[in-house]
Design a protein around this motif. Structure first.
Motif, PDB file in Angstrom:
ATOM      1  N   LYS A 139     -43.827 -16.137 -28.360  1.00  0.00           N
ATOM      2  CA  LYS A 139     -42.760 -15.163 -28.538  1.00  0.00           C
ATOM      3  C   LYS A 139     -41.387 -15.827 -28.660  1.00  0.00           C
ATOM      4  CE  LYS A 139     -45.187 -11.439 -26.117  1.00  0.00           C
ATOM      5  NZ  LYS A 139     -45.173 -10.519 -24.940  1.00  0.00           N
ATOM      6  N   ASP A 140     -41.296 -17.095 -28.261  1.00  0.00           N
ATOM      7  CA  ASP A 140     -40.037 -17.820 -28.363  1.00  0.00           C
ATOM      8  C   ASP A 140     -39.863 -18.464 -29.735  1.00  0.00           C
ATOM      9  OD1 ASP A 140     -39.394 -17.198 -25.735  1.00  0.00           O
ATOM     10  OD2 ASP A 140     -40.334 -19.018 -24.937  1.00  0.00           O
ATOM     11  N   PHE A 141     -40.843 -18.248 -30.623  1.00  0.00           N
ATOM     12  CA  PHE A 141     -40.825 -18.883 -31.939  1.00  0.00           C
ATOM     13  C   PHE A 141     -41.130 -17.841 -33.012  1.00  0.00           C
ATOM     14  CE2 PHE A 141     -41.839 -22.050 -28.800  1.00  0.00           C
ATOM     15  CZ  PHE A 141     -41.151 -23.188 -29.206  1.00  0.00           C
ATOM     16  N   TRP A 142     -40.832 -18.205 -34.258  1.00  0.00           N
ATOM     17  CA  TRP A 142     -41.224 -17.364 -35.393  1.00  0.00           C
ATOM     18  C   TRP A 142     -41.600 -18.287 -36.548  1.00  0.00           C
ATOM     19  CZ3 TRP A 142     -36.250 -14.673 -37.673  1.00  0.00           C
ATOM     20  CH2 TRP A 142     -35.135 -15.458 -37.437  1.00  0.00           C
ATOM     21  N   ALA A 143     -42.904 -18.448 -36.712  1.00  0.00           N
ATOM     22  CA  ALA A 143     -43.427 -19.415 -37.672  1.00  0.00           C
ATOM     23  C   ALA A 143     -42.935 -19.098 -39.079  1.00  0.00           C
ATOM     24  CB  ALA A 143     -44.944 -19.433 -37.616  1.00  0.00           C
ATOM     25  N   ASP A 144     -42.704 -20.156 -39.868  1.00  0.00           N
ATOM     26  CA  ASP A 144     -41.965 -19.952 -41.112  1.00  0.00           C
ATOM     27  C   ASP A 144     -42.765 -20.206 -42.378  1.00  0.00           C
ATOM     28  OD1 ASP A 144     -39.268 -19.495 -42.445  1.00  0.00           O
ATOM     29  OD2 ASP A 144     -39.788 -21.469 -43.233  1.00  0.00           O
ATOM     30  N   GLU A 145     -43.289 -21.406 -42.574  1.00  0.00           N
ATOM     31  CA  GLU A 145     -43.721 -21.796 -43.906  1.00  0.00           C
ATOM     32  C   GLU A 145     -45.054 -22.527 -43.875  1.00  0.00           C
ATOM     33  OE1 GLU A 145     -43.927 -21.212 -46.834  1.00  0.00           O
ATOM     34  OE2 GLU A 145     -42.219 -22.039 -47.929  1.00  0.00           O
ATOM     35  N   VAL A 146     -45.751 -22.450 -45.002  1.00  0.00           N
ATOM     36  CA  VAL A 146     -46.993 -23.178 -45.213  1.00  0.00           C
ATOM     37  C   VAL A 146     -47.030 -23.566 -46.689  1.00  0.00           C
ATOM     38  CG1 VAL A 146     -48.342 -21.073 -45.629  1.00  0.00           C
ATOM     39  CG2 VAL A 146     -49.495 -23.122 -44.811  1.00  0.00           C
ATOM     40  N   ALA A 147     -47.355 -24.840 -46.983  1.00  0.00           N
ATOM     41  CA  ALA A 147     -47.302 -25.312 -48.373  1.00  0.00           C
ATOM     42  C   ALA A 147     -48.217 -26.516 -48.541  1.00  0.00           C
ATOM     43  CB  ALA A 147     -45.869 -25.689 -48.757  1.00  0.00           C
ATOM     44  N   LEU A 148     -48.863 -26.611 -49.704  1.00  0.00           N
ATOM     45  CA  LEU A 148     -49.740 -27.726 -50.022  1.00  0.00           C
ATOM     46  C   LEU A 148     -48.950 -28.904 -50.575  1.00  0.00           C
ATOM     47  CD1 LEU A 148     -52.697 -25.796 -51.655  1.00  0.00           C
ATOM     48  CD2 LEU A 148     -52.924 -27.350 -49.693  1.00  0.00           C
ATOM     49  N   SER A 149     -49.417 -30.110 -50.266  1.00  0.00           N
ATOM     50  CA  SER A 149     -48.817 -31.312 -50.837  1.00  0.00           C
ATOM     51  C   SER A 149     -49.194 -31.434 -52.307  1.00  0.00           C
ATOM     52  CB  SER A 149     -49.264 -32.549 -50.055  1.00  0.00           C
ATOM     53  OG  SER A 149     -50.661 -32.760 -50.216  1.00  0.00           O
ATOM     54  N   ALA A 150     -48.567 -32.383 -52.992  1.00  0.00           N
ATOM     55  CA  ALA A 150     -48.674 -32.485 -54.451  1.00  0.00           C
ATOM     56  C   ALA A 150     -50.113 -32.616 -54.939  1.00  0.00           C
ATOM     57  CB  ALA A 150     -47.850 -33.675 -54.949  1.00  0.00           C
ATOM     58  N   ASN A 151     -50.913 -33.422 -54.263  1.00  0.00           N
ATOM     59  CA  ASN A 151     -52.303 -33.623 -54.662  1.00  0.00           C
ATOM     60  C   ASN A 151     -53.280 -32.870 -53.770  1.00  0.00           C
ATOM     61  OD1 ASN A 151     -52.081 -35.339 -56.960  1.00  0.00           O
ATOM     62  ND2 ASN A 151     -51.485 -37.009 -55.607  1.00  0.00           N
ATOM     63  N   ASN A 152     -52.741 -31.914 -52.990  1.00  0.00           N
ATOM     64  CA  ASN A 152     -53.553 -31.036 -52.142  1.00  0.00           C
ATOM     65  C   ASN A 152     -54.301 -31.794 -51.050  1.00  0.00           C
ATOM     66  OD1 ASN A 152     -52.927 -28.763 -53.969  1.00  0.00           O
ATOM     67  ND2 ASN A 152     -54.305 -29.846 -55.369  1.00  0.00           N
ATOM     68  N   GLN A 153     -53.800 -32.962 -50.675  1.00  0.00           N
ATOM     69  CA  GLN A 153     -54.409 -33.708 -49.578  1.00  0.00           C
ATOM     70  C   GLN A 153     -54.096 -33.076 -48.234  1.00  0.00           C
ATOM     71  OE1 GLN A 153     -52.797 -37.795 -50.722  1.00  0.00           O
ATOM     72  NE2 GLN A 153     -54.833 -38.341 -49.980  1.00  0.00           N
ATOM     73  N   TYR A 154     -52.883 -32.541 -48.120  1.00  0.00           N
ATOM     74  CA  TYR A 154     -52.406 -32.017 -46.852  1.00  0.00           C
ATOM     75  C   TYR A 154     -51.856 -30.610 -47.024  1.00  0.00           C
ATOM     76  CZ  TYR A 154     -52.100 -37.123 -46.294  1.00  0.00           C
ATOM     77  OH  TYR A 154     -52.354 -38.467 -46.310  1.00  0.00           O
ATOM     78  N   LEU A 155     -51.953 -29.848 -45.956  1.00  0.00           N
ATOM     79  CA  LEU A 155     -51.237 -28.586 -45.843  1.00  0.00           C
ATOM     80  C   LEU A 155     -50.137 -28.796 -44.816  1.00  0.00           C
ATOM     81  CD1 LEU A 155     -51.328 -25.489 -46.685  1.00  0.00           C
ATOM     82  CD2 LEU A 155     -52.357 -25.134 -44.423  1.00  0.00           C
ATOM     83  N   TRP A 156     -48.899 -28.576 -45.236  1.00  0.00           N
ATOM     84  CA  TRP A 156     -47.751 -28.685 -44.337  1.00  0.00           C
ATOM     85  C   TRP A 156     -47.382 -27.302 -43.809  1.00  0.00           C
ATOM     86  CZ3 TRP A 156     -45.361 -33.211 -42.834  1.00  0.00           C
ATOM     87  CH2 TRP A 156     -45.694 -34.362 -43.550  1.00  0.00           C
ATOM     88  N   ALA A 157     -46.904 -27.242 -42.570  1.00  0.00           N
ATOM     89  CA  ALA A 157     -46.501 -25.967 -41.974  1.00  0.00           C
ATOM     90  C   ALA A 157     -45.325 -26.200 -41.034  1.00  0.00           C
ATOM     91  CB  ALA A 157     -47.660 -25.332 -41.219  1.00  0.00           C
ATOM     92  N   SER A 158     -44.573 -25.136 -40.774  1.00  0.00           N
ATOM     93  CA  SER A 158     -43.403 -25.275 -39.908  1.00  0.00           C
ATOM     94  C   SER A 158     -43.221 -24.031 -39.047  1.00  0.00           C
ATOM     95  CB  SER A 158     -42.143 -25.516 -40.738  1.00  0.00           C
ATOM     96  OG  SER A 158     -41.897 -24.434 -41.622  1.00  0.00           O
ATOM     97  N   ASN A 159     -42.520 -24.241 -37.954  1.00  0.00           N
ATOM     98  CA  ASN A 159     -42.210 -23.175 -37.006  1.00  0.00           C
ATOM     99  C   ASN A 159     -40.732 -23.269 -36.637  1.00  0.00           C
ATOM    100  OD1 ASN A 159     -42.573 -21.020 -35.295  1.00  0.00           O
ATOM    101  ND2 ASN A 159     -44.142 -21.990 -34.022  1.00  0.00           N
ATOM    102  N   ARG A 160     -40.143 -22.119 -36.332  1.00  0.00           N
ATOM    103  CA  ARG A 160     -38.736 -22.059 -35.937  1.00  0.00           C
ATOM    104  C   ARG A 160     -38.635 -21.590 -34.484  1.00  0.00           C
ATOM    105  NH1 ARG A 160     -37.181 -17.605 -40.189  1.00  0.00           N
ATOM    106  NH2 ARG A 160     -39.177 -16.863 -39.363  1.00  0.00           N
ATOM    107  N   ALA A 161     -37.630 -22.080 -33.778  1.00  0.00           N
ATOM    108  CA  ALA A 161     -37.337 -21.584 -32.435  1.00  0.00           C
ATOM    109  C   ALA A 161     -36.304 -20.471 -32.530  1.00  0.00           C
ATOM    110  CB  ALA A 161     -36.816 -22.706 -31.555  1.00  0.00           C
ATOM    111  N   LYS A 162     -36.511 -19.410 -31.773  1.00  0.00           N
ATOM    112  CA  LYS A 162     -35.571 -18.290 -31.805  1.00  0.00           C
ATOM    113  C   LYS A 162     -34.262 -18.629 -31.099  1.00  0.00           C
ATOM    114  CE  LYS A 162     -39.096 -14.673 -32.175  1.00  0.00           C
ATOM    115  NZ  LYS A 162     -39.715 -13.499 -31.538  1.00  0.00           N
ATOM    116  N   ASN A 163     -34.331 -19.487 -30.094  1.00  0.00           N
ATOM    117  CA  ASN A 163     -33.146 -19.907 -29.359  1.00  0.00           C
ATOM    118  C   ASN A 163     -32.608 -21.191 -29.976  1.00  0.00           C
ATOM    119  OD1 ASN A 163     -31.300 -20.937 -27.394  1.00  0.00           O
ATOM    120  ND2 ASN A 163     -32.321 -19.720 -25.817  1.00  0.00           N
ATOM    121  N   ALA A 164     -31.320 -21.193 -30.300  1.00  0.00           N
ATOM    122  CA  ALA A 164     -30.713 -22.324 -31.002  1.00  0.00           C
ATOM    123  C   ALA A 164     -30.744 -23.615 -30.189  1.00  0.00           C
ATOM    124  CB  ALA A 164     -29.275 -22.000 -31.392  1.00  0.00           C
TER     125      ALA A 164
END
Length: 374
Positions: A259-284
């Motif tokens: 609840k202290d976070f709000w996940a943001d993004e998911v994206a494949l790398s150029a050759n689809n070797q990896y899936l990248w993902a990110s999360n944000r913190a609600k408190n600065a």
């Protein structure tokens, strides 16, 4: 012919990989600028090369299939609308036109825009806040500039779409419904207009799919779940149907409260070797997370390599944008203080670290998402 196409693709990728300098274009949440930056992958430096006055604050930007046009939302517009720019190079970006979005929903902002990579190259826009259940399909001129709205359509009461992805065969459009805890499937017509095919409610209440991406092999679709801070995956088939898998991956560490976070993004790398993902913190004062996953040739997620704290909370952003020339490199944006960073995966894949940083402090407008021009 197929062999020639493959050789051309390989040659293009090798040319990108050999180039030392690469350009990005960066949008903003509340200031009317587009920023162009250049990353030197030999010196590992990142510098601002151009500030372009824009016709809107684009919290999401995307390039056309040929990179000759840039499409954007407008966070500040009184009437929800989408903007279109011609792109000669990463530093020469000229405004072309603005199209008003749907008038069938009220109190909303344009939040997402994506162009199809296949003819007739229709462009799809979505909304957030207020009554955001609408979607818009736009046609383009021969040069790729936005032309006209050809369809306004609706999802469901409470819907708020924050991300789109095309099926591998480009017959279907997947929509991540952050407000309605669903993934939607629409069939794409010959003219680019949409017809509802299916709505799949996520099995966990309040998970809230935010962004979605399709593996090019066609069997897997991934989504980042904003409220539960998870990466989920679905299997799909040639009919466009989606089925959730029980396996998911956390974007918070043990002891963290999602609840202290709000996940943001998911994206494949150029050759689809990896899936990248990110999360944000609600408190600065807290930090977000960046993560990467192993992807097999069929698209299944095999393991989570690491979950590493980002430099800052991310603000509204912490959006990852994988590079087109190195699977282990991503750009990540932050608007809590305003910067862009390059993150490089460690050789042993146990983590990632910052290799270049660029401050763009324009009063918390920058930085929204970034797109790679080269």
């Amino acid at each position: 012919m197929r062999c020639l196409q493959v050789l051309s693709t390989v040659a293009s990728f090798m040319a990108l990989a050999e180039a030392a300098k690469h350009q990005l274009i960066i949008g903003t949440f509340s200031t009317n600028f587009l920023y162009s930056a250049e990353y030197d992958d030999k010196a590992q430096t990142l510098e601002l090369i151009k500030t372009t006055p824009a016709q809107g604050a684009s919290s999401w930007i995307s390039l056309s299939h040929d990179k000759k046009n840039l499409y954007g939302t407008d966070w500040n517009a009184e009437t929800p609308s989408f903007v279109s720019y011609s792109v000669k190079d990463a530093s020469t970006i000229d405004f072309e036109v603005r199209l008003d979005g749907s008038s069938e929903c009220t109190g909303m902002k344009s939040i997402y825009i994506e162009g199809s990579p296949e003819p007739p190259y229709a462009v799809y826009g979505n909304y957030f806040y207020g009554d955001a259940k609408c979607g818009t399909v736009m046609s383009v001129h021969d040069n790729g500039t936005l032309r006209s709205v050809i369809q306004n359509y609706q999802y469901a009461n409470g819907s708020a779409i924050h991300g789109l992805s095309f099926s591998a065969d480009h017959k279907y459009l997947y929509s991540a419904d952050d407000g309605g805890n669903s993934l939607w499937v629409h069939a794409i017509g010959d003219d680019g207009t949409l017809e509802l095919h299916d709505q799949m409610t996520w099995p966990d209440d309040g998970a809230d799919p935010r962004h979605v991406v399709t593996h090019p092999a066609g069997g897997y679709v991934y989504t980042v779940l904003e409220a539960s801070s998870l990466v989920g995956q679905c299997i799909t088939n040639e009919l466009g149907n989606l089925y959730t898998l029980n396996q998911s991956f956390s974007l918070v560490k043990d002891g963290d409260d999602p609840k202290d976070f709000w996940a943001d993004e998911v994206a494949l790398s150029a050759n689809n070797q990896y899936l990248w993902a990110s999360n944000r913190a609600k408190n600065a004062i807290r930090k977000g997370y960046i993560s990467a996953f192993e992807v097999n040739e069929h698209g299944a997620l095999m393991q989570q390599y690491f979950l590493t704290e980002t430099t800052n909370s991310g603000g509204f952003a912490n959006a990852v944008s994988p590079s087109p020339f190195d699977d282990g490199l991503v750009a990540i944006t932050d608007n809590s203080t305003g910067f862009v960073e390059m993150w490089k995966m460690n050789d042993d894949k146990t983590g990632a670290s910052v290799v270049a940083h660029l401050d763009i402090d324009d009063g918390h407008g920058c930085c929204a998402n970034a797109v790679w021009y080269s």
